[in-house]
Design a protein around this motif. Structure first.
Motif, short mmCIF file in Angstrom:
data_model
loop_
_atom_site.label_atom_id
_atom_site.label_comp_id
_atom_site.label_asym_id
_atom_site.label_seq_id
_atom_site.Cartn_x
_atom_site.Cartn_y
_atom_site.Cartn_z
N CYS A 1 0.84 -1.21 0.00
CA CYS A 1 0.00 0.00 0.00
C CYS A 1 0.87 1.25 0.00
O CYS A 1 0.59 2.22 -0.74
CB CYS A 1 -0.92 0.02 1.22
N ALA B 1 -6.54 5.51 -3.54
CA ALA B 1 -5.72 4.84 -2.54
C ALA B 1 -6.45 3.66 -1.92
O ALA B 1 -5.86 2.58 -1.72
CB ALA B 1 -5.31 5.84 -1.46
N ARG C 1 -8.13 11.86 -4.02
CA ARG C 1 -7.17 10.77 -4.12
C ARG C 1 -7.47 9.60 -3.20
O ARG C 1 -6.89 8.54 -3.35
CB ARG C 1 -5.76 11.31 -3.85
N GLU C 2 -8.39 9.80 -2.23
CA GLU C 2 -8.64 8.71 -1.29
C GLU C 2 -9.28 7.52 -1.97
O GLU C 2 -9.00 6.37 -1.64
CB GLU C 2 -9.48 9.23 -0.12
N SER D 1 0.95 4.00 -2.93
CA SER D 1 0.60 5.39 -2.64
C SER D 1 1.73 6.35 -3.01
O SER D 1 1.49 7.45 -3.52
CB SER D 1 0.25 5.56 -1.15
N SER E 1 -1.66 5.96 4.24
CA SER E 1 -0.40 6.30 3.57
C SER E 1 -0.57 7.45 2.59
O SER E 1 0.37 8.23 2.39
CB SER E 1 0.16 5.08 2.85
N VAL E 2 -1.73 7.59 1.98
CA VAL E 2 -1.89 8.64 0.98
C VAL E 2 -2.04 10.02 1.63
O VAL E 2 -1.75 11.04 1.00
CB VAL E 2 -3.09 8.33 0.05
N GLY F 1 -4.10 2.06 2.53
CA GLY F 1 -4.19 3.02 1.43
C GLY F 1 -4.54 4.41 1.91
O GLY F 1 -3.88 5.40 1.54
N THR G 1 5.76 5.11 2.55
CA THR G 1 5.52 6.27 1.69
C THR G 1 6.49 7.39 2.01
O THR G 1 7.07 8.01 1.11
CB THR G 1 4.07 6.75 1.85
#
Length: 429
Positions: free
Chosen positions: A22, A114, A110-111, A26, A150-151, A147, A190
């Protein structure tokens, strides 16, 4: 003792694997997204090509993405039903589609990307290690957490989001350990790959008083109204376009024309893409245009309603922070605090994840936002009613109380009969 140690060891191992994949996904996504945004800012003419991008993305999804088109709703359905495997191609396809959406100026977040990448990669891990169905569901929740955490660089919020988003009003604690491990490891990976997250001003502390609480309740009502308008607006546009244009490519092309038209009408690029500069401006600018929140909401509703890829979090951060800026000025609340509370509360209400977004506000803005963000987010969450941006979310009990439902019901199917008033046992998933 030994079974507990064994379980912890299993979750540390599997959660770490999920977190690594993940975090790596990301990092790649955020790097490409940053590059695409910078290139668009230097070559704004490409926004005129958004309808063409819609045709291309829609055609690709029409041919190879029919099974993954439901996006986050497919992920949630899979956690509960667990029949079919999430296609591994979901990760690269949603990544490319989202980067193209931002490259050509679509207003998206962006979620969603992710979460879909994290869940599809976690499902691949689950099948690779041939885990049990129950363990697979827990790894899917870990993929969502990894996801999301980390994003945004918010691993604790990511953990709670992975547990909270699956079922409205009921936390999936059985997935707590793998979700926490995946979110923390994903964030570490990330950051280790050189990704830097957005930094927001830290609000000063504000003591609670009856007057301040009253202002926050008004604030929460406004956030609930904005959440309802956004959720219903996106669903309305999506249903109307699906009825008028069955072909996804044509719907996306028409949505692209709508965004380009709005862009020309308002005469600024502030409402394209993520809009992070405007979010940061909302914390400090007492002259922020009061209509900024409504314009971003409109741009995003058209983009996502037409089928473009991405997510809702960052655009709703924009809408919430900008609306918070306006409300802070009207109600006499500190601007930084009002913008920060609005940033978290609007998405918390729209996604039915008030706890996760309250924690996210703390991770992004510091502990001074407590308890203000909790008051506003919970108020807005309650007042939005039985709706949300993820129609596949399950619900066990209506938000305003009452008996448990006979079974976990998707938000989109809430017209099912309820259990008798004296029912006390937990519904079965």
């Amino acid at each position: 003792m030994f079974p507990r140690v064994r379980a912890l060891g299993q979750w540390l191992a599997l959660g770490s694997v999920v977190g690594v994949v993940c975090g790596g996904a990301s990092a790649l996504f955020l790097f490409l997204l940053d590059e695409a945004t910078h290139w668009r800012l230097q070559h704004e003419f490409v926004v005129y090509l958004l309808p063409v991008a819609g045709l291309v993305i829609g055609a690709l999804y029409g041919k190879w993405g029919a099974s993954i088109r439901a996006g986050n709703n497919l992920v949630i359905d899979t956690v509960h039903e667990g029949d079919a495997r999430l296609p591994l191609r979901m990760a690269p396809m949603v990544l490319v589609g989202t980067v193209l959406t931002h490259l050509f100026g679509g207003s998206a977040g962006r979620e969603g990307t992710a979460v879909q990448m994290g869940a599809s990669l976690a499902d691949a891990v689950a099948h690779r290690f041939r885990v049990s169905p129950s363990t697979r569901r827990e790894l899917l929740a870990a993929g969502i957490a990894g996801g999301f955490g980390s994003v945004f660089g918010t691993p604790i919020a990511g953990t709670v989001f992975g547990l909270e988003v699956i079922c409205v009003g009921r936390m999936s604690y059985e997935a707590l350990v793998p979700a926490l491990v995946a979110a923390v490891v994903g964030d570490l990976v990330t950051r280790a790959l050189g990704i830097h997250h957005s930094v927001y001003p830290v609000p000063e502390a504000l003591a609670l008083s009856p007057g301040v609480i009253g202002k926050w309740l008004v604030f929460g009502v406004a956030m609930a109204v904005a959440a309802v308008v956004f959720v219903e607006g996106v669903h309305f546009i999506k249903k109307r376009l699906e009825k008028a244009l069955p072909a996804l490519a044509l719907r996306m092309a028409l949505g692209g024309v709508g965004v380009v038209g709005l862009w020309q009408l308002v005469g600024t690029s502030d409402y394209l893409g993520l809009g992070v500069p405007m979010i940061q401006r909302a914390f400090v600018d007492p002259d922020l245009p009061p209509e900024a929140f409504a314009l971003k909401l409109l741009f995003t509703a058209v983009t996502l309603g037409a089928g473009f890829l991405g997510g809702e979090v960052t655009p709703l951060f924009f809408v919430g922070a900008a609306l918070g800026n306006v409300l802070g000025r009207l109600l006499g609340l500190p601007l930084e605090l009002a913008a920060g509370v609005g940033l978290a509360a609007l998405f918390g209400a729209a996604a039915n994840t008030p706890l996760a977004l309250s924690l996210m506000a703390v991770e992004l803005l510091g502990a001074n936002v407590l308890p203000h963000v909790v008051i506003v987010t919970v108020t807005a969450y309650l007042l939005t009613g039985q709706r949300g941006i993820y129609p596949a979310q399950r619900i066990a009990r209506l938000k305003h109380g009452g008996p448990l439902l006979e079974r976990l019901v998707p938000l989109r199917d809430l017209d099912v009969p309820r259990a008798p008033a004296d029912r006390t046992e937990e519904p079965k998933p």
